[in-house]
Motif scaffolding. Structure first.
Motif, short mmCIF file in Angstrom:
data_model
loop_
_atom_site.label_atom_id
_atom_site.label_comp_id
_atom_site.label_asym_id
_atom_site.label_seq_id
_atom_site.Cartn_x
_atom_site.Cartn_y
_atom_site.Cartn_z
N LEU A 332 6.11 -28.30 -28.61
CA LEU A 332 5.23 -27.35 -27.92
C LEU A 332 3.84 -27.92 -27.64
N LYS A 333 3.28 -28.64 -28.63
CA LYS A 333 1.93 -29.19 -28.47
C LYS A 333 1.86 -30.26 -27.39
N LYS A 334 3.02 -30.84 -27.07
CA LYS A 334 3.04 -31.93 -26.08
C LYS A 334 3.28 -31.42 -24.67
N MET A 335 3.45 -30.12 -24.54
CA MET A 335 3.75 -29.54 -23.24
C MET A 335 2.57 -28.74 -22.72
N ASP A 336 2.32 -28.84 -21.44
CA ASP A 336 1.23 -28.09 -20.82
C ASP A 336 1.83 -26.80 -20.25
N LEU A 337 1.99 -25.82 -21.13
CA LEU A 337 2.63 -24.58 -20.72
C LEU A 337 1.62 -23.58 -20.20
N PRO A 338 1.97 -22.83 -19.16
CA PRO A 338 1.02 -21.85 -18.61
C PRO A 338 0.77 -20.69 -19.57
N GLU A 339 -0.40 -20.13 -19.49
CA GLU A 339 -0.77 -18.99 -20.32
C GLU A 339 0.23 -17.85 -20.14
N GLY A 340 0.70 -17.31 -21.28
CA GLY A 340 1.62 -16.18 -21.25
C GLY A 340 3.07 -16.53 -21.00
N ALA A 341 3.39 -17.81 -20.93
CA ALA A 341 4.77 -18.23 -20.67
C ALA A 341 5.71 -17.72 -21.76
N LYS A 342 6.89 -17.28 -21.35
CA LYS A 342 7.92 -16.84 -22.30
C LYS A 342 8.80 -18.03 -22.64
#
Length: 379
Positions: A332-342
């Motif tokens: 998870l820390k290595k991914m640039d996930l958008p705010e609020g992503a499920k």
């Protein structure tokens, strides 16, 4: 009961396990609608290539989708698909059950697999349940302690001296010759059984991302096929982004992906604490790589330190998983996930299987006369 090869397109009238070109085969894309039923096998009856032998079910599937606090700092909505509660404590039971259902229908008296871990225990358990002989092939360095949890079900465990990498293919050849149905890691019925994970997730959530610990590639292919079938049946609006997660110490798929290669190469001298996903030359590696490229998905590798940290974090939420299961959380820390992503992370197997290697928490010795002070000091 036709299968086809996604790599070269060849179609087989019978459910062979691998194509002549060397790549794994799979069943057609099924379409259907969900029904009301007690189990995933009944609710998604249209989507299985063989009628599930429900009288032999041990209660596999229908595992909990647990809300997690671990994504809070990253600003995402995280859920954990807890496959550790399957009958033999891993996701393998889903695929084994469907493969056993086929083996019985086809008239086999013996089944087998090549494994030293989750799959070995699963096949041994379900074979006993079905009254079939089980031939479990393991490497010569598999420990006696590890094999106790396999042999207890009654299967015949055979230590094989020699190249363990060749054992997968040799078992399929000998299985055809000797009438033993080997349901190895990416057996086509296994792939179909793993679709249930996608079906169950979709019943509760419309995820944006699904993180999948990836070894042989069978689990990844199954979950992908499940979401694709739901989408083509008009049951979900979109297929989520799937992320294959591997350990840095054995990451042939991620390495090929990052280097822009069309095919995987053997990962020499693998070394990782996540033994359950340490396959140096995964039999479905090229198929997974193709899926990732075709759909614009991704592959992330994580270090052993990151895996152990993630394992501890999951334990703090009451979920004790084997190191391989924690790789999704580590990624998870290595991914640039958008705010609020499920986001859904698949927890593939129980930590109880690796308990001897776990460093536990603090244990305090206390005489009964001092118990009040001991309790106070720990509060």
């Amino acid at each position: 009961m036709k299968v086809h090869c996604p790599a070269c397109g060849k179609i087989y009238e019978n459910p062979v396990q691998r194509c002549e070109c060397g790549e794994p085969v799979e069943f057609e894309t099924f379409k259907g609608e969900p029904y009301i039923g007690k189990s995933v096998w009944g609710r998604f009856w249209d989507f299985w290539p063989v009628e599930p032998a429900l009288e032999l079910s041990l209660g596999e599937g229908d595992t909990p989708l647990v809300k997690s606090k671990l994504g809070k700092d990253l600003g995402i909505r995280l859920h954990l698909k807890n496959e550790t509660v399957n009958p033999t404590w891993s996701f393998k039971d889903r695929g084994t059950f469907l493969a056993i259902s086929y083996a019985l229908k086809a008239g086999y008296k013996a089944v087998g697999t090549v494994s030293t871990g989750n799959m070995a225990a699963s096949v041994s358990a379900y074979a006993s349940r079905a009254g079939l002989k089980a031939k479990i092939l393991v490497s010569e360095n598999a420990s006696d302690e590890k094999l106790k949890a396999v042999s207890v079900y009654g299967g015949e465990v055979i230590r094989v001296r020699g190249d363990y990498g060749r054992l997968y293919f040799e078992s399929l050849k000998l299985g055809e010759k000797l009438g033993v149905y080997f349901m190895n890691s990416d057996n086509p019925f296994r792939i179909e059984g793993y679709k249930g994970i996608a079906f169950e997730i979709a019943e509760e959530l419309s995820p944006d991302y699904v993180l999948i610990p990836t070894s042989s590639g069978g689990l990844f292919r199954g979950i992908a096929k499940g979401f694709i079938e739901l989408h083509e049946s008009g049951l979900i609006d979109a297929v989520p982004t799937l992320i294959a997660v591997q350990a840095e110490g054995c990451s042939p798929i991620c390495r090929a992906f990052s280097e822009g290669k069309a095919r995987i190469e053997r990962f020499e001298s693998p070394k990782t604490i996540a033994k359950a996903i340490a396959n140096p030359y995964p039999p479905s590696g090229n198929a997974v790589l193709k899926l990732i490229r075709d759909f614009g998905w991704s592959c992330v590798s994580v270090s052993d330190d990151e895996i152990l940290e993630a394992q501890r974090k999951l334990a703090s939420e009451g979920l004790f998983v084997q190191p391989a299961s924690a790789t999704g959380i580590a990624a998870l820390k290595k991914m640039d996930l958008p705010e609020g992503a499920k986001v859904v992370s698949i927890l593939t197997g129980s930590g109880l299987k690796t308990a001897p290697h776990i460093t536990g928490g603090r244990i305090v010795e206390c005489p009964l006369e001092e118990l009040e002070n001991c309790i106070r000091s720990g509060s």
